[in-house]
Each structure stands twice: as structure tokens, then as C-alpha cells.
Design a protein around this motif. Structure first.
Motif, PDB file in Angstrom:
ATOM      1  N   LEU A  50       0.830  -1.206   0.000  1.00  0.00           N
ATOM      2  CA  LEU A  50       0.000   0.000   0.000  1.00  0.00           C
ATOM      3  C   LEU A  50       0.866   1.259   0.000  1.00  0.00           C
ATOM      4  O   LEU A  50       0.513   2.262  -0.633  1.00  0.00           O
ATOM      5  N   ILE A  51       1.996   1.216   0.701  1.00  0.00           N
ATOM      6  CA  ILE A  51       2.887   2.383   0.737  1.00  0.00           C
ATOM      7  C   ILE A  51       3.389   2.690  -0.667  1.00  0.00           C
ATOM      8  O   ILE A  51       3.353   3.846  -1.114  1.00  0.00           O
ATOM      9  N   ASN A  52       3.844   1.657  -1.379  1.00  0.00           N
ATOM     10  CA  ASN A  52       4.317   1.850  -2.753  1.00  0.00           C
ATOM     11  C   ASN A  52       3.223   2.429  -3.638  1.00  0.00           C
ATOM     12  O   ASN A  52       3.463   3.358  -4.428  1.00  0.00           O
ATOM     13  N   GLU A  53       2.019   1.893  -3.502  1.00  0.00           N
ATOM     14  CA  GLU A  53       0.902   2.324  -4.353  1.00  0.00           C
ATOM     15  C   GLU A  53       0.558   3.789  -4.105  1.00  0.00           C
ATOM     16  O   GLU A  53       0.343   4.555  -5.051  1.00  0.00           O
ATOM     17  N   LEU A  54       0.506   4.191  -2.838  1.00  0.00           N
ATOM     18  CA  LEU A  54       0.173   5.573  -2.507  1.00  0.00           C
ATOM     19  C   LEU A  54       1.274   6.530  -2.975  1.00  0.00           C
ATOM     20  O   LEU A  54       0.987   7.598  -3.521  1.00  0.00           O
ATOM     21  N   ALA A  55       2.530   6.136  -2.752  1.00  0.00           N
ATOM     22  CA  ALA A  55       3.647   6.983  -3.173  1.00  0.00           C
ATOM     23  C   ALA A  55       3.670   7.143  -4.687  1.00  0.00           C
ATOM     24  O   ALA A  55       3.919   8.238  -5.208  1.00  0.00           O
ATOM     25  N   ASP A  56       3.392   6.055  -5.408  1.00  0.00           N
ATOM     26  CA  ASP A  56       3.386   6.105  -6.874  1.00  0.00           C
ATOM     27  C   ASP A  56       2.230   6.963  -7.388  1.00  0.00           C
ATOM     28  O   ASP A  56       2.377   7.708  -8.358  1.00  0.00           O
ATOM     29  N   ALA A  57       1.087   6.870  -6.717  1.00  0.00           N
ATOM     30  CA  ALA A  57      -0.111   7.567  -7.193  1.00  0.00           C
ATOM     31  C   ALA A  57      -0.094   9.053  -6.864  1.00  0.00           C
ATOM     32  O   ALA A  57      -0.520   9.883  -7.675  1.00  0.00           O
ATOM     33  N   PHE A  58       0.383   9.399  -5.668  1.00  0.00           N
ATOM     34  CA  PHE A  58       0.239  10.780  -5.196  1.00  0.00           C
ATOM     35  C   PHE A  58       1.554  11.484  -4.896  1.00  0.00           C
ATOM     36  O   PHE A  58       1.572  12.693  -4.707  1.00  0.00           O
ATOM     37  N   GLY A  59       2.651  10.737  -4.812  1.00  0.00           N
ATOM     38  CA  GLY A  59       3.941  11.312  -4.442  1.00  0.00           C
ATOM     39  C   GLY A  59       4.272  11.022  -2.993  1.00  0.00           C
ATOM     40  O   GLY A  59       3.382  10.955  -2.144  1.00  0.00           O
ATOM     41  N   VAL A  60       5.559  10.849  -2.718  1.00  0.00           N
ATOM     42  CA  VAL A  60       5.968  10.466  -1.359  1.00  0.00           C
ATOM     43  C   VAL A  60       5.595  11.524  -0.322  1.00  0.00           C
ATOM     44  O   VAL A  60       5.345  11.201   0.845  1.00  0.00           O
ATOM     45  N   GLN A  61       5.542  12.784  -0.744  1.00  0.00           N
ATOM     46  CA  GLN A  61       5.253  13.852   0.214  1.00  0.00           C
ATOM     47  C   GLN A  61       3.832  13.763   0.767  1.00  0.00           C
ATOM     48  O   GLN A  61       3.502  14.403   1.764  1.00  0.00           O
ATOM     49  N   PHE A  62       2.985  12.958   0.140  1.00  0.00           N
ATOM     50  CA  PHE A  62       1.587  12.811   0.552  1.00  0.00           C
ATOM     51  C   PHE A  62       1.422  11.715   1.607  1.00  0.00           C
ATOM     52  O   PHE A  62       0.403  11.646   2.280  1.00  0.00           O
ATOM     53  N   VAL A  63       2.453  10.853   1.751  1.00  0.00           N
ATOM     54  CA  VAL A  63       2.302   9.627   2.547  1.00  0.00           C
ATOM     55  C   VAL A  63       3.050   9.727   3.881  1.00  0.00           C
ATOM     56  O   VAL A  63       4.272   9.823   3.922  1.00  0.00           O
ATOM     57  N   VAL A  64       2.291   9.702   4.969  1.00  0.00           N
ATOM     58  CA  VAL A  64       2.865   9.690   6.310  1.00  0.00           C
ATOM     59  C   VAL A  64       2.629   8.306   6.917  1.00  0.00           C
ATOM     60  O   VAL A  64       1.495   7.816   6.934  1.00  0.00           O
ATOM     61  N   LEU A  65       3.678   7.668   7.390  1.00  0.00           N
ATOM     62  CA  LEU A  65       3.527   6.391   8.073  1.00  0.00           C
ATOM     63  C   LEU A  65       3.444   6.637   9.568  1.00  0.00           C
ATOM     64  O   LEU A  65       4.389   7.142  10.174  1.00  0.00           O
ATOM     65  N   ALA A  66       2.305   6.301  10.162  1.00  0.00           N
ATOM     66  CA  ALA A  66       2.148   6.386  11.614  1.00  0.00           C
ATOM     67  C   ALA A  66       2.555   5.043  12.217  1.00  0.00           C
ATOM     68  O   ALA A  66       2.120   3.990  11.751  1.00  0.00           O
ATOM     69  N   VAL A  67       3.397   5.108  13.229  1.00  0.00           N
ATOM     70  CA  VAL A  67       3.868   3.885  13.893  1.00  0.00           C
ATOM     71  C   VAL A  67       3.594   4.008  15.386  1.00  0.00           C
ATOM     72  O   VAL A  67       4.090   4.922  16.048  1.00  0.00           O
ATOM     73  N   ASP A  68       2.764   3.105  15.903  1.00  0.00           N
ATOM     74  CA  ASP A  68       2.516   3.030  17.341  1.00  0.00           C
ATOM     75  C   ASP A  68       3.444   1.958  17.892  1.00  0.00           C
ATOM     76  O   ASP A  68       3.302   0.777  17.558  1.00  0.00           O
ATOM     77  N   THR A  69       4.403   2.365  18.713  1.00  0.00           N
ATOM     78  CA  THR A  69       5.428   1.432  19.172  1.00  0.00           C
ATOM     79  C   THR A  69       5.408   1.281  20.679  1.00  0.00           C
ATOM     80  O   THR A  69       5.122   2.239  21.411  1.00  0.00           O
ATOM     81  N   LYS A  70       5.699   0.074  21.131  1.00  0.00           N
ATOM     82  CA  LYS A  70       5.747  -0.212  22.569  1.00  0.00           C
ATOM     83  C   LYS A  70       7.044  -0.957  22.856  1.00  0.00           C
ATOM     84  O   LYS A  70       7.435  -1.856  22.104  1.00  0.00           O
ATOM     85  N   ASN A  71       7.693  -0.560  23.939  1.00  0.00           N
ATOM     86  CA  ASN A  71       8.940  -1.225  24.318  1.00  0.00           C
ATOM     87  C   ASN A  71       8.636  -2.475  25.133  1.00  0.00           C
ATOM     88  O   ASN A  71       7.977  -2.412  26.163  1.00  0.00           O
ATOM     89  N   LEU A  72       9.110  -3.599  24.638  1.00  0.00           N
ATOM     90  CA  LEU A  72       8.932  -4.889  25.294  1.00  0.00           C
ATOM     91  C   LEU A  72      10.309  -5.419  25.696  1.00  0.00           C
ATOM     92  O   LEU A  72      11.337  -4.885  25.263  1.00  0.00           O
ATOM     93  N   PRO A  73      10.370  -6.470  26.526  1.00  0.00           N
ATOM     94  CA  PRO A  73      11.674  -6.967  26.993  1.00  0.00           C
ATOM     95  C   PRO A  73      12.663  -7.299  25.864  1.00  0.00           C
ATOM     96  O   PRO A  73      13.875  -7.162  26.040  1.00  0.00           O
TER      97      PRO A  73
END
Length: 260
Positions: A121-144
Motif C-alpha cells: 500500500l505504501i508503494n501504491e500511494l507513493a506512486d499515485a500521489f507522491g511520497v510527500q503525501f504519505v505519512v507512516l504512523a507507527v505506534d510502538t511499545k517497548n517490550l523486553p
């Protein structure tokens, strides 16, 4: 003297209020739970644009979980009210979702769970609209055993290591990383500067810090200690605990390049 705390490409640092939207209202919780009302998103957007916010982020925090799409009407209303860039996330799983939001007036779209489930999906969005349009949100949690990505508003743990996922997403064409520390979210104990610094040094696209802002000093610290491009917060802005004009003046006094 030029500030040593500049973002990628010499851009000024950005201050970004984040509006988590549920059922048409702005809400805020702690560690992604215990939500309380924070006001009308369109009204808040206008207020922030007047106060000097550089951008806004709207996240429909239950759109993916409840299999709903982000409200197009809200996007249109926001676009009519403000003249600063804004990003919309929540429930975007295919090109037509992104296209509808772009046509409604959004400047960028944010993807999270759908990208993890189908990275192409990232490739498709970047190809269709340009990389500047695509923000990847990452919810991260620290585990052991390290930092791991979580989905659906933090409800679902994955076996995807945060650093590996972000690097892959950059290679696929994401134009910006919105990194939220679930451990810090809503705690007002400061940003996760160790992880943010590591990620920022690992990628060449802008990184937005999210999760943990509790004081103006937290913003000074995150820019000075990590040199990330932007810092995002919600409750401290929504409830008037930090005022954007005062925050920007303080950052400038600490030699952090900022748009006043």
C-alpha cells in the motif's frame, strides 16, 4: 549564528497539534485508553491555525477498529477553515480512500494498520500521489526483547520490530514518519528521546515525535536531544496547558529554529 537544531534539509522545526477524533469529537486518553472529550475538531483546528501551529494531524482513532472510513465532511469543513497543512489518518486501506481525502482538502494522509497488513500500500500511494503525501504512523511499545509495532489504536501487538518496519517503509516510499510511543502517550513525562534519536539517525525522511509531551521543556529536550523535524502533542494544547505562541518564543530563545 545558525541554529544547530535544524531539521532535514535545513527546515525549521514544526509544532503540530494532534486531534484524535471519535464519533465526530476530539478525545484524549492515557496510554490509548480512558478517553475524554476535548472539543469540536473543526473549531479546534481554526483556533490552532490562529495560534501559529505549523500543521495539524487528525486521527480517527477507531476508524480501523470499527471498520469505518474517516469522515469526509469533517475534512471538507477543516479545509474551509484553515490555511495550514493538515494530515488525516484512520481507516485508509486503499487508493480510493486516500483520493477521497485528498479531494476533500487534506494535504497528507497517514496510514498505520493497513500498511502493516499490506506493505505494498505504501508503494501504491507513493506512486499515485507522491511520497510527500504519505505519512507512516507507527505506534510502538517497548517490550523486553525490543520495540514492537502495535495496530488498531494500540489494541493489537505484532511481531514486527519497530526499527525494521520503519526502514522498510522508507524504502517503499513513505515521505514522513509519525512515531508514537505508547509507553509515553498521555503520561506527560516527556518524549521517548532515546528511540526518537535512534530512528531519526536511521532514516532520511522527516520524523515527527509523538507521545509524552507535558511541558515546554519536553519540546526543547526532544529537539535538542534528537534533532527530529517536528513534535506533536494533544492534551497539553487542547486544555491550554501549553500555548503555542509562548512555546515557539521559548524554543527560539533556546536557539531552536522555528517558524514564529
Amino acid at each position: 549564528m545558525q541554529s544547530p537544531f535544524r531539521g532535514l534539509g535545513g527546515l525549521a522545526k514544526r509544532i503540530i497539534p494532534c486531534l484524535d477524533v471519535k464519533d465526530g469529537r476530539t478525545v484524549k486518553g492515557v496510554n490509548f485508553v480512558d478517553l475524554r472529550d476535548a472539543g469540536d475538531p473543526v473549531e479546534l483546528a481554526w483556533q490552532y491555525s490562529q495560534q501559529g501551529a505549523d500543521e495539524l494531524v487528525f486521527l480517527d482513532i477507531t476508524a480501523t477498529h470499527e471498520k469505518r472510513k474517516t469522515t469526509i465532511e469533517m475534512v471538507k469543513s477543516v479545509a474551509r477553515q484553515i490555511n495550514i497543512p493538515f494530515t488525516i489518518g484512520g481507516g485508509i486501506s486503499e487508493l480510493k480512500d486516500a483520493e477521497a481525502l485528498l479531494n476533500a482538502g487534506a494535504d497528507k494522509i497517514s496510514i498505520n494498520s493497513a500498511a502493516v497488513r499490506r506493505p505494498q500500500l505504501i508503494n501504491e500511494l507513493a506512486d499515485a500521489f507522491g511520497v510527500q503525501f504519505v505519512v507512516l504512523a507507527v505506534d510502538t511499545k517497548n517490550l523486553p526483547n525490543g520495540d514492537f509495532v502495535h495496530l488498531n489504536g494500540g489494541r493489537i501487538a505484532t511481531e514486527l520490530q519497530t526499527q525494521h518496519w520503519i526502514k522498510e517503509a522508507e524504502e517503499r516510499g513513505t515521505g514522513e514518519i509519525l512515531l508514537t510511543s505508547m509507553d509515553k502517550d498521555g503520561t506527560k513525562s516527556g518524549f521517548d528521546n532515546i528511540l526518537l534519536k535512534q530512528i531519526n539517525e536511521m532514516v532520511s525522511v522527516p520524523v515527527i515525535a509523538s507521545g509524552g509531551a507535558g511541558s515546554s521543556q519536553d519540546f526543547i529536550d526532544v529537539f535538542q536531544k534528537t534533532n527530529i523535524d517536528a513534535a506533536l502533542a494533544a492534551s497539553v494544547f487542547h486544555y491550554g496547558e501549553i500555548l503555542i505562541p509562548e512555546l515557539k518564543a521559548l524554543l527560539k530563545n533556546n536557539q531552536i529554529e522555528i517558524r514564529i
